[in-house]
Design an enzyme around this catalytic site. Structure first.
Site, PDB file in Angstrom:
ATOM      1  N   ASP A   1      64.515 -39.074  97.299  1.00 17.67           N
ATOM      2  CA  ASP A   1      62.904 -39.130  97.378  1.00 17.67           C
ATOM      3  C   ASP A   1      62.471 -39.999  98.696  1.00 17.67           C
ATOM      4  O   ASP A   1      63.460 -40.610  99.376  1.00 17.67           O
ATOM      5  CB  ASP A   1      62.443 -39.957  96.066  1.00 17.67           C
ATOM      6  CG  ASP A   1      62.383 -38.766  94.936  1.00 17.67           C
ATOM      7  OD1 ASP A   1      62.480 -37.492  95.150  1.00 17.67           O
ATOM      8  OD2 ASP A   1      62.217 -39.364  93.914  1.00 17.67           O
TER       9      ASP A   1
ATOM     10  N   LYS B   1      58.351 -36.700  97.970  1.00 21.08           N
ATOM     11  CA  LYS B   1      57.044 -36.235  97.385  1.00 21.08           C
ATOM     12  C   LYS B   1      55.989 -37.233  97.962  1.00 21.08           C
ATOM     13  O   LYS B   1      56.189 -38.416  98.245  1.00 21.08           O
ATOM     14  CB  LYS B   1      56.863 -36.233  95.995  1.00 21.08           C
ATOM     15  CG  LYS B   1      57.811 -35.330  95.493  1.00 21.08           C
ATOM     16  CD  LYS B   1      57.885 -35.746  93.833  1.00 21.08           C
ATOM     17  CE  LYS B   1      59.036 -34.810  93.100  1.00 21.08           C
ATOM     18  NZ  LYS B   1      59.429 -34.806  91.821  1.00 21.08           N
TER      19      LYS B   1
ATOM     20  N   MET C   1      51.377 -46.321  92.098  1.00 26.64           N
ATOM     21  CA  MET C   1      50.767 -45.087  92.968  1.00 26.64           C
ATOM     22  C   MET C   1      49.307 -45.347  92.647  1.00 26.64           C
ATOM     23  O   MET C   1      48.322 -44.452  92.715  1.00 26.64           O
ATOM     24  CB  MET C   1      51.240 -44.030  92.487  1.00 26.64           C
ATOM     25  CG  MET C   1      52.818 -43.680  92.525  1.00 26.64           C
ATOM     26  SD  MET C   1      53.030 -42.153  91.326  1.00 26.64           S
ATOM     27  CE  MET C   1      53.252 -42.854  89.837  1.00 26.64           C
TER      28      MET C   1
ATOM     29  N   ASP D   1      63.175 -46.787  88.853  1.00 25.12           N
ATOM     30  CA  ASP D   1      63.809 -46.432  87.601  1.00 25.12           C
ATOM     31  C   ASP D   1      63.603 -44.749  87.296  1.00 25.12           C
ATOM     32  O   ASP D   1      62.357 -44.446  87.471  1.00 25.12           O
ATOM     33  CB  ASP D   1      63.647 -47.140  86.466  1.00 25.12           C
ATOM     34  CG  ASP D   1      64.296 -46.885  85.507  1.00 25.12           C
ATOM     35  OD1 ASP D   1      65.463 -47.397  85.050  1.00 25.12           O
ATOM     36  OD2 ASP D   1      64.076 -45.731  84.483  1.00 25.12           O
TER      37      ASP D   1
ATOM     38  N   GLY E   1      63.727 -43.739  93.782  1.00 19.32           N
ATOM     39  CA  GLY E   1      63.428 -44.886  94.032  1.00 19.32           C
ATOM     40  C   GLY E   1      62.910 -45.651  92.300  1.00 19.32           C
ATOM     41  O   GLY E   1      62.486 -44.999  91.619  1.00 19.32           O
TER      42      GLY E   1
END
Length: 464
Positions: A248, A270, A383, A303, A301
């Protein structure tokens, strides 16, 4: 080679230890672990050593040393700070041709104790011949990190079928080739992953001559928040044996560099509102690669089970019967908070913590705001950078004080870490002022105040 390494079976045999203090206790623990019966001689014997002697079914002799104490013993250990006494014990043992070890006196020893990596029945001994014991211990420490504890179970599995394999392959070279294949293939992988029953089933099938399964395996690995030192031993081991790595955007290059050099690397990163590869396609890609017989690391990245969509990926693998392992990683909340000097819980400030996704949908977030404003709790938003104005506004509107301490942790745990602290009222302003960008973690709660005295990690910049 000054000393020949040998492994002695001491189970049920009597071993004499001269000395009753801490050094004698340390040696006696090792001897007792090997199943020996202890005879300890000293005017005074400390309590822990006394208990150990009783547990071994041995005897304590509360007096000074006598040459007759050697009677019936197969190994002698002198562990006192009395040099003349140690020399006498060594002399008496040599006359009887009984192996003797004198602590910190190699010249008086006929045997020495190595640094030991115990993965019974697999045991590794490291020795410097008494010249540099600290170096031997450091090498042992490295081996401890490289060799999983489950290697002992793998050796035990082989032991249970050793005679059967010997009968199947009378030729030594054939047996060696058989076991090399076992220890480097799917059977070992299953055992090391804690799937002992499956490993045994595969070994029985191999002995019976059944063709090996052509399907590979997928390792869902949490890469942690950024610092390579935070990887688990298992994560590192699987990364170094993978044929393909799907990774990722949040996987740091320094972590990716730890993967096997010749492994194929596939970027499936993403970004918000822009998927380089749709999740469904990633799921299908994992299945397809495993069906080609490849060992695939899905590197994520943090868990994989905390806002990582790892559950969706292994659901697809399970549907297709693809073997998989899940390796937890340190999630961003705990890693970034720790490196920022912000304890997520604290007796005086927060008795609970919540991990929350801060993704906006149609300009808002569907969250239980009334629950999130409860006192004595820490909120951690993943996020949450784009939706930060909405998050702060909703928390204040639902009753959280505008003065509630809050922090932004950008690229936490890395050398580029930046931390900015403020309040719910001015947190969005800090983002604009300092050009904060993803990946950034948002921490809200009274615990943020503790950063002023608990900050310890120096990144690129830290603003309080």
């Amino acid at each position: 080679m000054e000393f020949l390494p040998l492994f002695h079976n001491l189970r049920g045999s009597r071993v004499l230890v001269v000395g009753g203090g801490e050094i004698a206790l340390r040696k006696s623990r090792l001897i007792a672990d090997a199943g020996a019966v202890l005879r300890v001689v000293a005017p005074e014997i400390e309590a822990q050593l006394s208990e150990l002697v009783v547990q071994s079914g041995g005897e304590m002799i509360l007096r000074g040393y006598s040459e007759s104490d050697l009677d019936g013993c197969v190994l002698i250990i002198a562990a006192t700070d009395d040099e003349p006494l140690n020399a006498q014990v060594s002399h008496d043992a040599r006359l009887r041709c009984v192996p003797v070890n004198v602590v910190d006196a190699p010249a008086l020893c006929t045997v020495i104790f190595p640094a030991i990596v115990d993965r019974s029945p697999l045991v590794i001994a490291v020795s410097s011949g008494g010249d540099a014991p600290v170096l031997a211990r450091l090498i042992r420490a490295k081996l401890e990190t490289w060799i999983p504890s489950t290697y002992g179970q793998l050796a035990g599995l082989a032991a249970r079928f050793r005679n059967q394999v010997k009968g199947l392959f009378p030729n030594v070279q054939q047996r060696r080739a058989f076991w090399e294949d076992v220890f480097q293939g799917a059977i070992a992988d299953r055992q090391l992953a804690g799937q002992g029953a499956e490993a045994e089933r595969l070994l029985i099938a191999k002995i019976a001559g059944e063709p090996p399964p052509e399907t590979g395996e997928v390792y869902l690995v949490g890469a942690g928040p950024g610092d390579p030192d935070l990887l688990t031993f298992r994560a590192l081991r699987l990364m170094q044996q993978a044929d393909v790595v799907l990774y990722d955007r949040l996987v740091a290059p320094t972590i990716l560099d730890l993967c096997r050099r010749d492994a194929e690397r596939v970027y499936v990163g993403k970004r918000r509102a822009e998927h380089a590869v749709p999740q469904e396609q990633i799921n299908q890609q994992l299945v397809a690669l495993a069906k080609q017989g490849k060992r695939v690391v899905r590197l994520k990245g943090g868990d994989p089970f905390i806002f990582g969509r790892g559950g969706e990926e292994i659901e697809e693998l399970a549907v297709h019967g693809i073997p998989f392992q899940v390796v937890p990683g340190i999630t961003a909340a705990s890693g970034c908070a720790a490196y920022a000097g912000i304890p997520l819980t604290h007796r005086d400030h927060a008795q609970s913590v919540r991990f929350i996704t801060g993704h906006l949908k149609d300009g808002t977030t569907d969250l239980p705001w009334s629950d999130l404003v409860a006192p004595a709790q820490t909120l951690v938003f993943y996020m949450g950078l784009i939706g930060l104005p909405v998050i702060c506004e909703e928390l204040i509107r639902h009753g959280r004080s505008a003065d509630t301490p809050a922090a932004l942790v950008q690229q936490g745990t890395t050398v580029n870490q930046r931390v900015f602290t403020g309040t719910l009222a001015n947190l969005p302003q800090l983002v604009a002022e300092h050009e904060v960008h993803a990946p950034t973690l948002v921490i809200i709660g009274e615990v943020v105040k503790l950063r002023e005295k608990l900050a310890w990690f120096e990144g690129a910049q830290a603003t309080v």
